[in-house]
Design an enzyme around this catalytic site. Structure first.
Site, PDB file in Angstrom:
ATOM      1  N   ARG A 117       0.455  -5.561   5.404  1.00  0.00           N
ATOM      2  CA  ARG A 117      -0.728  -6.153   4.761  1.00  0.00           C
ATOM      3  C   ARG A 117      -0.669  -7.665   4.926  1.00  0.00           C
ATOM      4  NH1 ARG A 117      -1.972  -5.227  -1.739  1.00  0.00           N
ATOM      5  NH2 ARG A 117      -4.188  -5.728  -1.636  1.00  0.00           N
ATOM      6  N   HIS A 122      11.672   1.207   1.024  1.00  0.00           N
ATOM      7  CA  HIS A 122      11.296  -0.192   1.240  1.00  0.00           C
ATOM      8  C   HIS A 122      12.327  -0.870   2.146  1.00  0.00           C
ATOM      9  CE1 HIS A 122       8.013  -0.218  -1.526  1.00  0.00           C
ATOM     10  NE2 HIS A 122       8.716  -0.225  -2.635  1.00  0.00           N
ATOM     11  N   GLY A 169       0.816  -1.220   0.000  1.00  0.00           N
ATOM     12  CA  GLY A 169       0.000   0.000   0.000  1.00  0.00           C
ATOM     13  C   GLY A 169       0.850   1.271   0.000  1.00  0.00           C
ATOM     14  N   THR A 170       2.047   1.182  -0.562  1.00  0.00           N
ATOM     15  CA  THR A 170       2.958   2.342  -0.624  1.00  0.00           C
ATOM     16  C   THR A 170       2.303   3.514  -1.339  1.00  0.00           C
ATOM     17  OG1 THR A 170       4.592   0.620  -1.089  1.00  0.00           O
ATOM     18  CG2 THR A 170       5.375   2.905  -1.126  1.00  0.00           C
ATOM     19  N   THR A 171       1.719   3.240  -2.498  1.00  0.00           N
ATOM     20  CA  THR A 171       1.122   4.282  -3.334  1.00  0.00           C
ATOM     21  C   THR A 171       0.013   5.005  -2.565  1.00  0.00           C
ATOM     22  OG1 THR A 171       1.542   2.792  -5.171  1.00  0.00           O
ATOM     23  CG2 THR A 171       0.075   4.645  -5.620  1.00  0.00           C
ATOM     24  N   TRP A 172      -0.808   4.231  -1.919  1.00  0.00           N
ATOM     25  CA  TRP A 172      -1.931   4.761  -1.141  1.00  0.00           C
ATOM     26  C   TRP A 172      -1.425   5.617   0.020  1.00  0.00           C
ATOM     27  CZ3 TRP A 172      -5.721   1.025   1.851  1.00  0.00           C
ATOM     28  CH2 TRP A 172      -6.898   1.722   2.154  1.00  0.00           C
ATOM     29  N   SER A 175      -0.302  -9.860  -4.968  1.00  0.00           N
ATOM     30  CA  SER A 175      -0.049  -8.561  -5.591  1.00  0.00           C
ATOM     31  C   SER A 175       1.350  -8.537  -6.220  1.00  0.00           C
ATOM     32  CB  SER A 175      -0.187  -7.462  -4.526  1.00  0.00           C
ATOM     33  OG  SER A 175      -0.050  -6.195  -5.105  1.00  0.00           O
ATOM     34  N   TYR A 215      -3.036  -2.328   6.205  1.00  0.00           N
ATOM     35  CA  TYR A 215      -3.819  -2.027   4.992  1.00  0.00           C
ATOM     36  C   TYR A 215      -5.304  -2.309   5.248  1.00  0.00           C
ATOM     37  CZ  TYR A 215      -4.979  -2.410  -0.073  1.00  0.00           C
ATOM     38  OH  TYR A 215      -5.510  -2.265  -1.332  1.00  0.00           O
TER      39      TYR A 215
END
Ligand code: A3P
Length: 304
Positions: free
Chosen positions: A135, A111, A50-53, A143, A201
């Site tokens: 997550r 990361h 969920g990095t982008t989020w 994913s 997440y």
């Protein structure tokens, strides 16, 4: 010695973790040259958690007074252009010149496992803060597998689920073992709660507004009663939702080239909790749960 990774390239075993050439080199340059600032905010994740989020949420929380929601940078830029990938930027430059040039407060992402970060960042004396998101490993694996196949050359056969699964279970994946990555940040969040905020997440999906408030409080920019009455929290949740972000033209861009091996659209797939049921056999799910149980035994942490 290098081990053949199942993702894009070779992975190297370094202080207990599997890193690609660029992550390894980026981590070394970080150690030698990076100067953290007390105002630095670091979005930390294991890939596909969920990095982008989280980048989008942190950016919009911190900068909520600078932009209008109807004409927001997030509708024109992918979150990776607003919250910079720390070890990636350092690796590309071969130096910290780009990140040194960013104005404060810097929003960065990494990361790298907590134990591989320089002491100058993790010491209690350093004031930079981390927001981490984890997550369910079953969803992370699925994913990652989809992502790896998307990025794989069309001339090569797709990566078989079983092969990828075996690697992931052994801990051999980018920045893996996954469980050790999570536990490193989780322990740090217990020891230094003012330094590390730990999110899941699944919790953010279930109660996004509560999580937005939690992040804002952690970053010492809580929402005022006036902001609450204007429903600013809900605006941020909506702006950063999978539905909104994946439908922005900028995030539909699927262009990849040698200078940009990952396209904006690669960061959006389903954005759901529990998609693993559509891919893993009951035996695989059970095996992964069993590993998770063993890895977490005695730690007090669980993914539920
Ligand atoms: P799925 O592949 O399960 O859909 P990362 O950003 O760490 O690379 O993680 C990518 C995962 O987060 C993908 O999961 C992606 O679809 C999902 N994702 C991206 N943006 C999201 C958002 N705004 N809300 C929820 N999930 C999101």
């Amino acid at each position: 010695p290098p081990s053949k990774g199942w993702w894009l390239d070779q992975l190297f075993h370094y202080h207990g973790f599997w890193l690609s050439t660029f992550a390894l080199r980026g981590s070394m340059l970080l150690h030698d040259h990076f100067k953290p600032r007390p105002t630095d905010i670091i979005v930390a994740t294991s890939p596909k958690c969920g990095t982008t989020w989280l980048r989008a949420l942190v950016f919009s929380i911190v900068n909520r007074h600078s932009f209008d929601f109807s004409d927001h940078p997030l509708s024109k830029m992918n979150p990776q252009e607003l919250v910079f990938f720390l070890e990636g930027a350092i690796y590309i430059d071969g130096s910290t010149s780009f990140v040194d040039g960013l104005p404060s407060p810097r929003l960065l992402s990494t990361h790298l496992p907590y134990s591989l970060l320089p002491k100058s960042m993790t010491d209690d004396a350093s004031d930079c803060r981390f927001v981490y998101i984890c997550r369910d490993p079953k969803d992370v694996f699925i994913s990652k597998w989809h992502f790896a196949n998307k990025l794989r050359s069309k001339h090569l056969p797709p990566i078989a689920l079983e092969e990828a699964f075996d690697s992931f279970c052994k801990g051999v994946s980018h920045y893996g073992p996954f469980w050790d990555h999570v536990l490193g940040y989780w322990k740090a969040s217990l020891e230094s709660p003012k330094k590390v905020l730990f999110l899941k997440y699944e919790d953010v999906k279930k109660q996004p507004s509560d999580c937005v408030r939690k992040v804002a409080e952690f970053l010492e920019v809580p929402f005022s009663p006036e902001e609450e009455s204007k429903e600013m929290v809900e605006e941020i949740v909506k702006l950063c939702s999978f539905e909104n972000m994946s439908n922005q033209e900028v995030n539909k861009n699927a262009t990849r080239n040698s200078g940009r091996p990952i396209s904006n659209s690669d960061f959006f797939r389903k954005g759901e909790v529990g998609d693993w049921v559509n891919h893993l056999s009951p035996q695989m799910a059970e095996a992964l749960d069993h590993i998770t149980e063993q890895k977490l035994q005695g730690t007090g942490f669980n993914f539920r």
